[in-house]
Design a protein around this motif. Sequence first.
Motif, short mmCIF file in Angstrom:
data_model
loop_
_atom_site.label_atom_id
_atom_site.label_comp_id
_atom_site.label_asym_id
_atom_site.label_seq_id
_atom_site.Cartn_x
_atom_site.Cartn_y
_atom_site.Cartn_z
N LYS A 1 0.82 -1.22 0.00
CA LYS A 1 0.00 0.00 0.00
C LYS A 1 0.85 1.27 0.00
CE LYS A 1 -4.22 -1.83 0.37
NZ LYS A 1 -5.30 -1.60 -0.62
N GLU A 2 2.12 1.15 0.37
CA GLU A 2 2.99 2.33 0.45
C GLU A 2 3.96 2.43 -0.73
OE1 GLU A 2 4.88 2.85 4.24
OE2 GLU A 2 3.22 1.90 5.33
N TYR A 3 3.69 1.68 -1.78
CA TYR A 3 4.69 1.61 -2.85
C TYR A 3 4.91 2.96 -3.54
CZ TYR A 3 1.65 1.83 -6.98
OH TYR A 3 0.79 2.24 -7.97
N ILE A 4 3.90 3.81 -3.61
CA ILE A 4 4.05 5.08 -4.30
C ILE A 4 5.01 6.01 -3.57
CG2 ILE A 4 2.81 7.20 -4.95
CD1 ILE A 4 0.50 5.48 -5.86
N THR A 5 5.06 5.89 -2.23
CA THR A 5 5.99 6.73 -1.46
C THR A 5 7.33 6.03 -1.22
OG1 THR A 5 5.04 5.90 0.62
CG2 THR A 5 4.09 7.92 -0.30
N ASP A 6 7.45 4.79 -1.68
CA ASP A 6 8.70 4.03 -1.52
C ASP A 6 9.62 4.38 -2.69
OD1 ASP A 6 10.58 2.17 -0.70
OD2 ASP A 6 9.49 0.45 -1.50
N LYS A 7 10.17 5.60 -2.66
CA LYS A 7 10.85 6.17 -3.82
C LYS A 7 12.03 5.35 -4.30
CE LYS A 7 8.06 9.65 -4.19
NZ LYS A 7 7.07 9.67 -5.29
#
Length: 525
Positions: free
Chosen positions: A275-281
């Motif tokens: 769920k946090e992949y978009i912020t996992d730069k």
Amino acid sequence: MSKWGKVAASLAAAYLSMSVLAACGSGNVLRTSDPTPMTTAGSKKEISISIFDRGEVSAEEGNYENNRWTKWINEQAPAAVRWVPVPRNEAQTKLNTLIASGSAPDLIWEYDRNYIAQLANQGAVQPIDAYIDKYSTTFKNYLKAHPELKSYLTMNGKMYALTTIRGIESVANHGMWIRQDWLDKLGLKTPTTVEELLEVARKFKEGDPDGNGKADTVPISFNVNGVSIMRSLFMTNENQWYVEGDKLEFGRVSDRFAESLAFQKRLFDEGLIDKEYITDKNFQRSTQFWTTGKSGIFLGSWNMEAVFNDLKKNVPEARMTALEPVASKFGKNGLFQEAPPSIFVAFNNKMKEDKIEAAIQFLDWMLDKGWQPIRYGEENVHFKPVNGIPQTLDAALFRKQVLYAKEYAVVHQYEQKPEWFSVMAAPDALSQEYAKEKAKSLTVALKNKYRRDIPYSPSFTEVSQLIATFGPIAQQIEAKVVMGGASMTAASGMEDIRKEWKRLGGDIVEQLVHSWYQQNKSEFK
């Protein structure tokens, strides 16, 4: 001389030279523990060349400007070279700054043809047709043997760069991996379609494949290539142009892109990706799910030795194996594969003819034989030939002393084959296990052709400016679609994306691109 079987004999002289240089150190290993400033050998003309700084040179080896290999090059090459490092992830920005300040190196290279075309349009680099014809022997013959490269090098009717053919291990890029032991444990078959992939991911989420009694698996994880792989399954790429009818359509506004976005949203809504992949730069979190045994499908690169080793360290019984791309309703597409040309080497417009002559002589030497020790290291120190294949003697020593040197071979004839990997790898069990999987992965990566309707994209300023402006806006809309639940569908998101494309001048650019395609399509066949 493009294959190892043909060059083994000619390597002797190069390795003898290396051995002579090595004798200046301790034993037969080239030393750089006490780096000294670069010197120009004899009356050699000095040229400067850009190089990607990937942060791979250890302090003990020196730095990108000065190490065992820069010294060896300047001893052996017909010109002395001053290397100008630019950060890999900021290379074009850094090069643009150097060009603007008048301090750019003589030779400027990039993998991105559009960037070199942009420099050509700006007059920052110069055409080299006449100089190649006048001063080159090796490259001129190489180009005759590989005429398919000529169109890539030609911009505005003239040749603005040199390049060489990629080896198959370099053509292959993206790759999918799966935990075979998880499939076996849950009694599942290898997925072959998008729907089967979804079903396997659901089983990985619900079936406790890691056996810890907790619902803590993240079925699908990925690195920077992950979203692109999701696009490829639907035969699209966000920044490519595709032939539809007799026109070019931009991938990010196509119907196939809408399907890929809907697929990505399903993965997110069902909890099949983090769920946090978009912020996992930097994708550190996502990769950690895989390396700690909490993920069963990884979307990444075809060659993932470090990730493999980390997984085996944490979960020794894990069986990581290559997964062939799955078919969508559009058919089966290969994952992203690079176009045939490798590095594009361009000549600074400020170069005078004497330097151009020296640069071409250097590139001829590098293409002929200079690349070989740079890529393989020193015989009996870093490798030994086994049936014409360079077998690595010590993987750790090779990584430290040789791996970074590939950056200097700006033209080369390097190519690996799947059957090489077991021979090239160190003899320990882990290295051999990965070599087997690596060979399978390369074969799988090239099994299906990647859809590329035109060899390269139009390089007009209007096109690049539109894409640069449009990209971040489209990304924001896509993030809302994926994370927005029922509040935003893929269809409504695509409607917004297409509105933004038109608002920014997409229709005008499409007309420009269509005209370009009609003028050039005969060269693309």
